[in-house]
Design a protein around this motif. Structure first.
Motif, PDB file in Angstrom:
ATOM      1  N   ALA A  44       0.835  -1.206   0.000  1.00 25.98           N
ATOM      2  CA  ALA A  44       0.000   0.000   0.000  1.00 25.98           C
ATOM      3  C   ALA A  44       0.869   1.254   0.000  1.00 25.98           C
ATOM      4  CB  ALA A  44      -0.933  -0.007   1.219  1.00 25.98           C
ATOM      5  N   ARG A  45       1.934   1.250   0.784  1.00 24.38           N
ATOM      6  CA  ARG A  45       2.840   2.403   0.795  1.00 24.38           C
ATOM      7  C   ARG A  45       3.488   2.601  -0.571  1.00 24.38           C
ATOM      8  NH1 ARG A  45       5.827   0.719   5.845  1.00 24.38           N
ATOM      9  NH2 ARG A  45       4.322   1.148   7.460  1.00 24.38           N
ATOM     10  N   GLU A  46       3.840   1.494  -1.214  1.00 23.58           N
ATOM     11  CA  GLU A  46       4.456   1.576  -2.539  1.00 23.58           C
ATOM     12  C   GLU A  46       3.474   2.177  -3.546  1.00 23.58           C
ATOM     13  OE1 GLU A  46       7.512   1.635  -5.007  1.00 23.58           O
ATOM     14  OE2 GLU A  46       7.642   0.990  -2.920  1.00 23.58           O
ATOM     15  N   ARG A  47       2.209   1.781  -3.461  1.00 26.92           N
ATOM     16  CA  ARG A  47       1.198   2.354  -4.360  1.00 26.92           C
ATOM     17  C   ARG A  47       1.049   3.848  -4.124  1.00 26.92           C
ATOM     18  NH1 ARG A  47      -1.513  -2.468  -3.104  1.00 26.92           N
ATOM     19  NH2 ARG A  47      -2.839  -1.395  -1.608  1.00 26.92           N
ATOM     20  N   LEU A  48       1.150   4.277  -2.866  1.00 29.13           N
ATOM     21  CA  LEU A  48       1.040   5.710  -2.574  1.00 29.13           C
ATOM     22  C   LEU A  48       2.186   6.506  -3.191  1.00 29.13           C
ATOM     23  CD1 LEU A  48      -0.086   5.660   1.159  1.00 29.13           C
ATOM     24  CD2 LEU A  48      -1.443   6.371  -0.818  1.00 29.13           C
ATOM     25  N   ARG A  49       3.320   5.868  -3.365  1.00 26.63           N
ATOM     26  CA  ARG A  49       4.483   6.545  -3.954  1.00 26.63           C
ATOM     27  C   ARG A  49       4.504   6.461  -5.477  1.00 26.63           C
ATOM     28  NH1 ARG A  49       7.410   4.836   1.018  1.00 26.63           N
ATOM     29  NH2 ARG A  49       7.468   2.713   0.252  1.00 26.63           N
ATOM     30  N   ASP A  50       3.540   5.754  -6.069  1.00 23.87           N
ATOM     31  CA  ASP A  50       3.498   5.552  -7.515  1.00 23.87           C
ATOM     32  C   ASP A  50       3.088   6.851  -8.205  1.00 23.87           C
ATOM     33  OD1 ASP A  50       3.179   4.780 -10.116  1.00 23.87           O
ATOM     34  OD2 ASP A  50       1.756   3.169  -9.708  1.00 23.87           O
ATOM     35  N   ALA A  51       4.021   7.465  -8.903  1.00 20.82           N
ATOM     36  CA  ALA A  51       3.767   8.738  -9.573  1.00 20.82           C
ATOM     37  C   ALA A  51       2.801   8.591 -10.746  1.00 20.82           C
ATOM     38  CB  ALA A  51       5.090   9.337 -10.058  1.00 20.82           C
ATOM     39  N   THR A  52       2.639   7.388 -11.283  1.00 20.83           N
ATOM     40  CA  THR A  52       1.730   7.191 -12.413  1.00 20.83           C
ATOM     41  C   THR A  52       0.290   6.961 -11.966  1.00 20.83           C
ATOM     42  OG1 THR A  52       2.099   4.798 -12.488  1.00 20.83           O
ATOM     43  CG2 THR A  52       3.585   6.188 -13.791  1.00 20.83           C
ATOM     44  N   ASP A  53       0.086   6.765 -10.669  1.00 18.69           N
ATOM     45  CA  ASP A  53      -1.263   6.555 -10.149  1.00 18.69           C
ATOM     46  C   ASP A  53      -1.981   7.909 -10.107  1.00 18.69           C
ATOM     47  OD1 ASP A  53      -3.380   5.157  -9.107  1.00 18.69           O
ATOM     48  OD2 ASP A  53      -2.647   5.214  -7.051  1.00 18.69           O
ATOM     49  N   PRO A  54      -3.162   8.000 -10.725  1.00 17.53           N
ATOM     50  CA  PRO A  54      -3.845   9.304 -10.766  1.00 17.53           C
ATOM     51  C   PRO A  54      -4.300   9.755  -9.382  1.00 17.53           C
ATOM     52  CG  PRO A  54      -5.281   7.588 -11.603  1.00 17.53           C
ATOM     53  CD  PRO A  54      -3.941   6.952 -11.366  1.00 17.53           C
ATOM     54  N   VAL A  55      -4.259  11.049  -9.183  1.00 12.83           N
ATOM     55  CA  VAL A  55      -4.735  11.656  -7.942  1.00 12.83           C
ATOM     56  C   VAL A  55      -6.112  12.228  -8.234  1.00 12.83           C
ATOM     57  CG1 VAL A  55      -4.329  13.466  -6.239  1.00 12.83           C
ATOM     58  CG2 VAL A  55      -2.399  12.191  -7.191  1.00 12.83           C
ATOM     59  N   LEU A  56      -7.083  11.842  -7.414  1.00  7.65           N
ATOM     60  CA  LEU A  56      -8.443  12.315  -7.612  1.00  7.65           C
ATOM     61  C   LEU A  56      -8.693  13.545  -6.757  1.00  7.65           C
ATOM     62  CD1 LEU A  56     -10.293   8.884  -7.500  1.00  7.65           C
ATOM     63  CD2 LEU A  56      -9.502  10.141  -9.505  1.00  7.65           C
ATOM     64  N   ASP A  57      -9.375  14.526  -7.345  1.00  9.12           N
ATOM     65  CA  ASP A  57      -9.735  15.742  -6.635  1.00  9.12           C
ATOM     66  C   ASP A  57     -11.127  15.550  -6.039  1.00  9.12           C
ATOM     67  OD1 ASP A  57     -10.752  18.285  -5.936  1.00  9.12           O
ATOM     68  OD2 ASP A  57      -9.387  19.252  -7.342  1.00  9.12           O
ATOM     69  N   TRP A  58     -11.229  15.605  -4.728  1.00  5.81           N
ATOM     70  CA  TRP A  58     -12.487  15.361  -4.053  1.00  5.81           C
ATOM     71  C   TRP A  58     -13.592  16.291  -4.549  1.00  5.81           C
ATOM     72  CZ3 TRP A  58     -15.322  12.004  -1.853  1.00  5.81           C
ATOM     73  CH2 TRP A  58     -16.406  12.368  -1.060  1.00  5.81           C
ATOM     74  N   ASP A  59     -13.272  17.559  -4.748  1.00  6.28           N
ATOM     75  CA  ASP A  59     -14.287  18.507  -5.202  1.00  6.28           C
ATOM     76  C   ASP A  59     -14.821  18.152  -6.583  1.00  6.28           C
ATOM     77  OD1 ASP A  59     -14.182  20.026  -2.862  1.00  6.28           O
ATOM     78  OD2 ASP A  59     -12.509  21.234  -3.624  1.00  6.28           O
ATOM     79  N   GLU A  60     -14.014  17.500  -7.398  1.00  3.40           N
ATOM     80  CA  GLU A  60     -14.457  17.109  -8.732  1.00  3.40           C
ATOM     81  C   GLU A  60     -15.272  15.817  -8.716  1.00  3.40           C
ATOM     82  OE1 GLU A  60     -11.200  16.888 -11.461  1.00  3.40           O
ATOM     83  OE2 GLU A  60     -10.519  18.906 -10.981  1.00  3.40           O
ATOM     84  N   ILE A  61     -14.889  14.862  -7.903  1.00  6.07           N
ATOM     85  CA  ILE A  61     -15.583  13.575  -7.948  1.00  6.07           C
ATOM     86  C   ILE A  61     -16.775  13.496  -6.996  1.00  6.07           C
ATOM     87  CG2 ILE A  61     -13.534  12.327  -8.705  1.00  6.07           C
ATOM     88  CD1 ILE A  61     -13.351  11.238  -5.816  1.00  6.07           C
ATOM     89  N   ARG A  62     -16.833  14.372  -6.011  1.00  6.08           N
ATOM     90  CA  ARG A  62     -17.919  14.320  -5.028  1.00  6.08           C
ATOM     91  C   ARG A  62     -19.293  14.415  -5.686  1.00  6.08           C
ATOM     92  NH1 ARG A  62     -20.767  17.909  -1.477  1.00  6.08           N
ATOM     93  NH2 ARG A  62     -21.203  16.859   0.486  1.00  6.08           N
ATOM     94  N   PRO A  63     -19.541  15.388  -6.562  1.00  6.80           N
ATOM     95  CA  PRO A  63     -20.877  15.454  -7.174  1.00  6.80           C
ATOM     96  C   PRO A  63     -21.239  14.197  -7.965  1.00  6.80           C
ATOM     97  CG  PRO A  63     -19.654  17.484  -7.574  1.00  6.80           C
ATOM     98  CD  PRO A  63     -18.706  16.501  -6.954  1.00  6.80           C
ATOM     99  N   GLU A  64     -20.259  13.616  -8.632  1.00 12.10           N
ATOM    100  CA  GLU A  64     -20.516  12.384  -9.392  1.00 12.10           C
ATOM    101  C   GLU A  64     -20.892  11.237  -8.457  1.00 12.10           C
ATOM    102  OE1 GLU A  64     -17.405  11.376 -12.158  1.00 12.10           O
ATOM    103  OE2 GLU A  64     -16.975  13.498 -12.483  1.00 12.10           O
ATOM    104  N   LEU A  65     -20.216  11.138  -7.329  1.00 10.56           N
ATOM    105  CA  LEU A  65     -20.511  10.077  -6.376  1.00 10.56           C
ATOM    106  C   LEU A  65     -21.891  10.266  -5.739  1.00 10.56           C
ATOM    107  CD1 LEU A  65     -17.058   9.715  -4.616  1.00 10.56           C
ATOM    108  CD2 LEU A  65     -18.089   8.120  -6.218  1.00 10.56           C
ATOM    109  N   LEU A  66     -22.231  11.515  -5.432  1.00  8.83           N
ATOM    110  CA  LEU A  66     -23.523  11.782  -4.804  1.00  8.83           C
ATOM    111  C   LEU A  66     -24.675  11.554  -5.781  1.00  8.83           C
ATOM    112  CD1 LEU A  66     -22.648  14.932  -2.672  1.00  8.83           C
ATOM    113  CD2 LEU A  66     -22.997  12.583  -1.872  1.00  8.83           C
ATOM    114  N   ASP A  67     -24.449  11.794  -7.065  1.00  5.34           N
ATOM    115  CA  ASP A  67     -25.495  11.622  -8.071  1.00  5.34           C
ATOM    116  C   ASP A  67     -25.617  10.190  -8.544  1.00  5.34           C
ATOM    117  OD1 ASP A  67     -26.130  14.295  -7.984  1.00  5.34           O
ATOM    118  OD2 ASP A  67     -24.830  14.839  -9.647  1.00  5.34           O
ATOM    119  N   SER A  68     -24.737   9.301  -8.113  1.00  6.04           N
ATOM    120  CA  SER A  68     -24.722   7.935  -8.633  1.00  6.04           C
ATOM    121  C   SER A  68     -25.823   7.058  -8.042  1.00  6.04           C
ATOM    122  CB  SER A  68     -23.361   7.291  -8.401  1.00  6.04           C
ATOM    123  OG  SER A  68     -23.125   7.150  -7.017  1.00  6.04           O
TER     124      SER A  68
END
Length: 69
Positions: A44-68
């Motif tokens: 899990a720590r190694e995945r957190l250091r993975d620079a190719t793993d996308p970072v999600l912006d909470w403000d961007e994904i929150r409305p999508e999650l609430l509308d799902s």
């Protein structure tokens, strides 16, 4: 199953034996479970250091999650 040898302090051995006597699994099972948990945490720590793993912006994904619903 293979056996490994590790230098473990006596106090830790006694704590594992005590836990085994109270929790029912063998001391070998407790040690195996602890090692598995540790390795999962390392992954899990190694995945957190993975620079190719996308970072999600909470403000961007929150409305999508609430509308799902």
């Amino acid at each position: 199953m293979s056996e490994n040898v590790a230098g473990v302090p006596q106090a830790l051995i006694e704590a594992v034996e005590e836990a085994a006597s109270q929790l029912d699994p063998s001391d070998a099972r407790i040690l195996r479970m602890a090692l598995e948990d540790y390795l999962e945490e390392c992954e899990a720590r190694e995945r957190l250091r993975d620079a190719t793993d996308p970072v999600l912006d909470w403000d961007e994904i929150r409305p999508e999650l609430l509308d799902s619903d």
